[in-house]
Design an enzyme around this catalytic site. Structure first.
Site, PDB file in Angstrom:
ATOM      1  N   TYR A 193       7.975   6.999  -2.876  1.00 38.53           N
ATOM      2  CA  TYR A 193       7.466   7.281  -4.230  1.00 38.53           C
ATOM      3  C   TYR A 193       6.523   8.482  -4.223  1.00 38.53           C
ATOM      4  O   TYR A 193       6.654   9.397  -5.030  1.00 38.53           O
ATOM      5  CB  TYR A 193       6.721   6.062  -4.778  1.00 38.53           C
ATOM      6  CG  TYR A 193       7.615   4.873  -5.003  1.00 38.53           C
ATOM      7  CD1 TYR A 193       8.332   4.741  -6.177  1.00 38.53           C
ATOM      8  CD2 TYR A 193       7.752   3.892  -4.023  1.00 38.53           C
ATOM      9  CE1 TYR A 193       9.168   3.667  -6.390  1.00 38.53           C
ATOM     10  CE2 TYR A 193       8.582   2.805  -4.228  1.00 38.53           C
ATOM     11  CZ  TYR A 193       9.289   2.698  -5.410  1.00 38.53           C
ATOM     12  OH  TYR A 193      10.121   1.636  -5.609  1.00 38.53           O
ATOM     13  N   ALA A 194       5.562   8.482  -3.299  1.00 39.77           N
ATOM     14  CA  ALA A 194       4.535   9.524  -3.305  1.00 39.77           C
ATOM     15  C   ALA A 194       5.115  10.873  -2.869  1.00 39.77           C
ATOM     16  O   ALA A 194       4.902  11.888  -3.538  1.00 39.77           O
ATOM     17  CB  ALA A 194       3.379   9.124  -2.384  1.00 39.77           C
ATOM     18  N   GLU A 206       7.987 -12.736  -4.935  1.00 41.77           N
ATOM     19  CA  GLU A 206       9.154 -12.045  -5.512  1.00 41.77           C
ATOM     20  C   GLU A 206      10.408 -12.336  -4.676  1.00 41.77           C
ATOM     21  O   GLU A 206      11.492 -12.530  -5.211  1.00 41.77           O
ATOM     22  CB  GLU A 206       8.898 -10.531  -5.573  1.00 41.77           C
ATOM     23  CG  GLU A 206       7.897 -10.155  -6.671  1.00 41.77           C
ATOM     24  CD  GLU A 206       8.117  -8.760  -7.231  1.00 41.77           C
ATOM     25  OE1 GLU A 206       8.437  -7.859  -6.436  1.00 41.77           O
ATOM     26  OE2 GLU A 206       7.970  -8.580  -8.460  1.00 41.77           O
ATOM     27  N   LYS A 245       9.415  -5.850 -16.556  1.00 40.71           N
ATOM     28  CA  LYS A 245       9.533  -5.527 -15.118  1.00 40.71           C
ATOM     29  C   LYS A 245      10.671  -4.524 -14.894  1.00 40.71           C
ATOM     30  O   LYS A 245      10.532  -3.559 -14.141  1.00 40.71           O
ATOM     31  CB  LYS A 245       9.783  -6.831 -14.346  1.00 40.71           C
ATOM     32  CG  LYS A 245       9.944  -6.667 -12.862  1.00 40.71           C
ATOM     33  CD  LYS A 245       8.624  -6.578 -12.154  1.00 40.71           C
ATOM     34  CE  LYS A 245       8.811  -6.395 -10.668  1.00 40.71           C
ATOM     35  NZ  LYS A 245       7.559  -6.156  -9.977  1.00 40.71           N
TER      36      LYS A 245
HETATM   37  C1  LIG Z   1       9.258  -6.441  -2.096  1.00 42.57           C
HETATM   38  C2  LIG Z   1       8.234  -5.482  -2.612  1.00 42.57           C
HETATM   39  C3  LIG Z   1       7.920  -5.474  -3.960  1.00 42.57           C
HETATM   40  C4  LIG Z   1       6.978  -4.576  -4.457  1.00 42.57           C
HETATM   41  N1  LIG Z   1       6.722  -4.565  -5.795  1.00 42.57           N
HETATM   42  C5  LIG Z   1       5.893  -3.635  -6.327  1.00 42.57           C
HETATM   43  C6  LIG Z   1       5.691  -3.565  -7.733  1.00 42.57           C
HETATM   44  O1  LIG Z   1       6.218  -4.386  -8.490  1.00 42.57           O
HETATM   45  N2  LIG Z   1       4.900  -2.584  -8.208  1.00 42.57           N
HETATM   46  C7  LIG Z   1       4.316  -1.643  -7.399  1.00 42.57           C
HETATM   47  O2  LIG Z   1       3.656  -0.726  -7.925  1.00 42.57           O
HETATM   48  N3  LIG Z   1       4.456  -1.701  -6.056  1.00 42.57           N
HETATM   49  C8  LIG Z   1       5.229  -2.673  -5.496  1.00 42.57           C
HETATM   50  N4  LIG Z   1       5.413  -2.735  -4.126  1.00 42.57           N
HETATM   51  C9  LIG Z   1       4.658  -1.809  -3.254  1.00 42.57           C
HETATM   52  C10 LIG Z   1       5.351  -0.459  -3.185  1.00 42.57           C
HETATM   53  O3  LIG Z   1       6.697  -0.614  -2.819  1.00 42.57           O
HETATM   54  C11 LIG Z   1       4.644   0.467  -2.176  1.00 42.57           C
HETATM   55  O4  LIG Z   1       3.283   0.525  -2.506  1.00 42.57           O
HETATM   56  C12 LIG Z   1       5.278   1.863  -2.254  1.00 42.57           C
HETATM   57  O5  LIG Z   1       6.592   1.812  -1.750  1.00 42.57           O
HETATM   58  C13 LIG Z   1       4.475   2.905  -1.486  1.00 42.57           C
HETATM   59  O6  LIG Z   1       5.063   4.155  -1.699  1.00 42.57           O
HETATM   60  P1  LIG Z   1       4.965   5.308  -0.600  1.00 42.57           P
HETATM   61  O7  LIG Z   1       5.586   6.509  -1.194  1.00 42.57           O
HETATM   62  O8  LIG Z   1       3.585   5.391  -0.092  1.00 42.57           O
HETATM   63  O9  LIG Z   1       5.817   4.788   0.636  1.00 42.57           O
HETATM   64  P2  LIG Z   1       7.296   4.239   0.825  1.00 42.57           P
HETATM   65  O10 LIG Z   1       7.912   3.828  -0.460  1.00 42.57           O
HETATM   66  O11 LIG Z   1       7.181   3.226   1.907  1.00 42.57           O
HETATM   67  O12 LIG Z   1       8.076   5.515   1.386  1.00 42.57           O
HETATM   68  C14 LIG Z   1       7.790   6.066   2.639  1.00 42.57           C
HETATM   69  C15 LIG Z   1       8.920   6.980   3.047  1.00 42.57           C
HETATM   70  O13 LIG Z   1       8.581   7.585   4.295  1.00 42.57           O
HETATM   71  C16 LIG Z   1       9.677   7.508   5.186  1.00 42.57           C
HETATM   72  N5  LIG Z   1       9.148   7.462   6.561  1.00 42.57           N
HETATM   73  C17 LIG Z   1       8.357   6.501   7.083  1.00 42.57           C
HETATM   74  N6  LIG Z   1       8.019   6.798   8.351  1.00 42.57           N
HETATM   75  C18 LIG Z   1       8.630   7.961   8.635  1.00 42.57           C
HETATM   76  C19 LIG Z   1       8.639   8.807   9.779  1.00 42.57           C
HETATM   77  N7  LIG Z   1       7.940   8.516  10.879  1.00 42.57           N
HETATM   78  N8  LIG Z   1       9.347   9.952   9.719  1.00 42.57           N
HETATM   79  C20 LIG Z   1      10.051  10.294   8.591  1.00 42.57           C
HETATM   80  N9  LIG Z   1      10.055   9.533   7.490  1.00 42.57           N
HETATM   81  C21 LIG Z   1       9.357   8.402   7.500  1.00 42.57           C
HETATM   82  C22 LIG Z   1      10.389   6.234   4.781  1.00 42.57           C
HETATM   83  O14 LIG Z   1      11.753   6.249   5.209  1.00 42.57           O
HETATM   84  C23 LIG Z   1      10.235   6.256   3.271  1.00 42.57           C
HETATM   85  O15 LIG Z   1      11.275   6.972   2.644  1.00 42.57           O
HETATM   86  C24 LIG Z   1       6.334  -3.649  -3.587  1.00 42.57           C
HETATM   87  C25 LIG Z   1       6.644  -3.667  -2.218  1.00 42.57           C
HETATM   88  C26 LIG Z   1       7.570  -4.564  -1.722  1.00 42.57           C
HETATM   89  C27 LIG Z   1       7.912  -4.561  -0.262  1.00 42.57           C
END
Ligand SMILES: Cc1cc2nc3c(=O)[nH]c(=O)nc-3n(C[C@H](O)[C@H](O)[C@H](O)COP(=O)(O)OP(=O)(O)OC[C@H]3O[C@@H](n4cnc5c(N)ncnc54)[C@H](O)[C@@H]3O)c2cc1C
Length: 401
Positions: free
Chosen positions: A11-12, A165, A374
């Site tokens: 996401y970020a 969930e 949702k």
């Molecule tokens: C089942 C579940 C339900 C959830 N429900 C909600 C909700 O309803 N609302 C909400 O706001 N949040 C929810 N969350 C939390 C939310 O999913 C996380 O906070 C969010 O995904 C964080 O986003 P991010 O971009 O930091 O990381 P991520 O979404 O984890 O993305 C990280 C990316 O980095 C990549 N990556 C990781 N390590 C490496 C590496 N070493 N080298 C290259 N690439 C790498 C991964 O492949 C991935 O694409 C939920 C989480 C789960 C598990």
């Protein structure tokens, strides 16, 4: 041209790129590094784990949303050297940067509990979610062959937001799984085990009670105030309030007790706790104002300075928007935005496809209307990273039941 390297397309990270390519593609060389060639909606991993949707349904090809000016490298980030301004990759030459964005997301956290890593199934990425779905199917097939009721038992370790969930999604999956096992759906037992004195601390009592009633209606058992001590092959050992130890067997044991930020943060020698770096008000690492840390690898302190905001997809997206704005200003010589601030739009938890509860834009929602909200939230996230094209292809439009 300045070199901007973005690590992780969750996401970020993907939101940063999508915004930045609109604002600075001509003034900066933008490179995105991601270990997969797809972006996935981590908020829907439980649906894949339960086998209710295919992984393709919650993911899309990253290249589809990148402008030709952005270079995509499919590789694993090993670490960042913030002093040398260099990123070490597993299979490519190191990358030098002027600005770097670390957005590597979360991994499953076992808190050092014995046997948890070896004997339970984590659910922190698409592969792991798929493995759970596969394992569940196998258990049902085995039951059909040997009629051992243990194959029909599912234990979810943790009854936090994710565990609940997941349990709701498993409830929806029971009918389909029961067909494989050739049993009545009620024969499939789903139990959550959780240590906390009160589940769902982010919701008020009325909402928590609603969730508990819904669990009872869906025959989801909750063993509360039970500290998991060990996971043995095929069994969970936990201690109840009366200090008694219990051992409960199950064919499927899923670990959802918590997550931490990517281990790359520690490997990069950044000041971190459980993979999270306390960021400045420009979302950069302390002492490195060219290194942005976003999403689940970041800890952002609200103005009251008490506890960092919970890590969510919602906050991760807003951090991506902010970082893109700040970076674009820095490389184009424009006016930088003021400090980052965050206002949560609320939290809605699903329990299956048609039930949910939570708060959105200050209003409380229960049951079916909450499940519609949702899905709208998920659609909003999808449009933020994938645009209209991905929304039309992967959006949740099954609003009527
Ligand atoms: C089942 C579940 C339900 C959830 N429900 C909600 C909700 O309803 N609302 C909400 O706001 N949040 C929810 N969350 C939390 C939310 O999913 C996380 O906070 C969010 O995904 C964080 O986003 P991010 O971009 O930091 O990381 P991520 O979404 O984890 O993305 C990280 C990316 O980095 C990549 N990556 C990781 N390590 C490496 C590496 N070493 N080298 C290259 N690439 C790498 C991964 O492949 C991935 O694409 C939920 C989480 C789960 C598990």
């Amino acid at each position: 041209m300045k070199k901007i390297v973005i690590l992780g397309a969750g996401y970020a990270g993907l939101k940063t790129v999508v915004e930045l390519q609109k604002k600075a593609a001509k003034t900066a060389e933008i490179t995105l590094v991601e270990q997969n060639d797809y972006h996935y909606e981590a908020t829907s991993l439980h649906e894949v784990a339960a086998g209710n949707v295919a992984p393709e349904h919650i993911s899309f090809g990253i290249q589809e949303v990148l402008s030709p000016a952005v270079k995509l490298i499919k590789d694993r980030v090993v670490k960042v050297d913030p002093d040398a301004k260099q990123v070490e990759l597993a299979e490519h030459a190191p990358l030098n940067y002027d600005y770097c964005v670390m957005a590597l997301g979360f991994v499953s956290e076992t808190f050092g509990i014995k046997g948890a890593a070896e004997n339970s199934l984590p659910m922190a990425n698409v592969d792991q979610a798929e493995q759970i779905a596969h394992h569940l199917n196998e258990q049902m097939e085995q039951y059909r062959a040997d009629h051992n009721p243990n194959h029909l038992k599912i234990i979810v370790c943790g009854a936090g937001f994710t565990g609940i969930e997941l349990a709701g999604a498993l409830y929806d999956a029971r009918k389909r799984l029961a067909k494989v096992a050739e049993v009545d759906p009620a024969a499939i037992k789903i139990k959550m085990i959780d240590a906390s004195p009160r589940i769902l601390p982010m919701f008020d009592d009325k909402m928590k009670d609603y969730a508990i009633k819904l669990m009872q209606k869906e025959q989801l058992t909750l063993q509360g105030q039970a500290a998991i001590k060990e996971i043995k092959p095929g069994a969970v050992v936990y201690q109840t309030k009366d200090e008694q130890l219990h051992e409960e067997t199950a064919g499927t044991i899923i670990w959802t007790t918590g997550v931490s930020g990517s281990p790359v943060m520690a490997a990069s020698d950044l000041p971190q706790r459980r993979g999270r770096v306390m960021v400045t008000d420009h979302l950069t690492a302390p002492d490195y104002d060219d290194l942005y840390v976003l999403g689940d690898v970041a800890a952002v302190m609200p103005p009251d300075g008490k506890r960092p905001y919970p890590t969510t997809a919602q906050i991760a997206l807003t951090m991506g928007i902010y970082a893109a704005k700040d970076l674009a200003a820095r490389v184009t010589g424009g006016q930088r935005p003021g400090p980052y601030s965050y206002h949560s739009l609320g939290t809605v938890a699903s329990m299956g496809n048609t039930h949910a509860f939570g708060v959105a834009m200050g209003m409380k929602y229960y049951g079916y209307p909450a499940s519609v909200i949702k899905k709208m939230i998920a659609n909003k996230s999808l449009i933020e990273t994938g645009g209209v094209k991905e929304l039309l292809a992967k959006g949740r439009f099954d609003l009527y039941h």
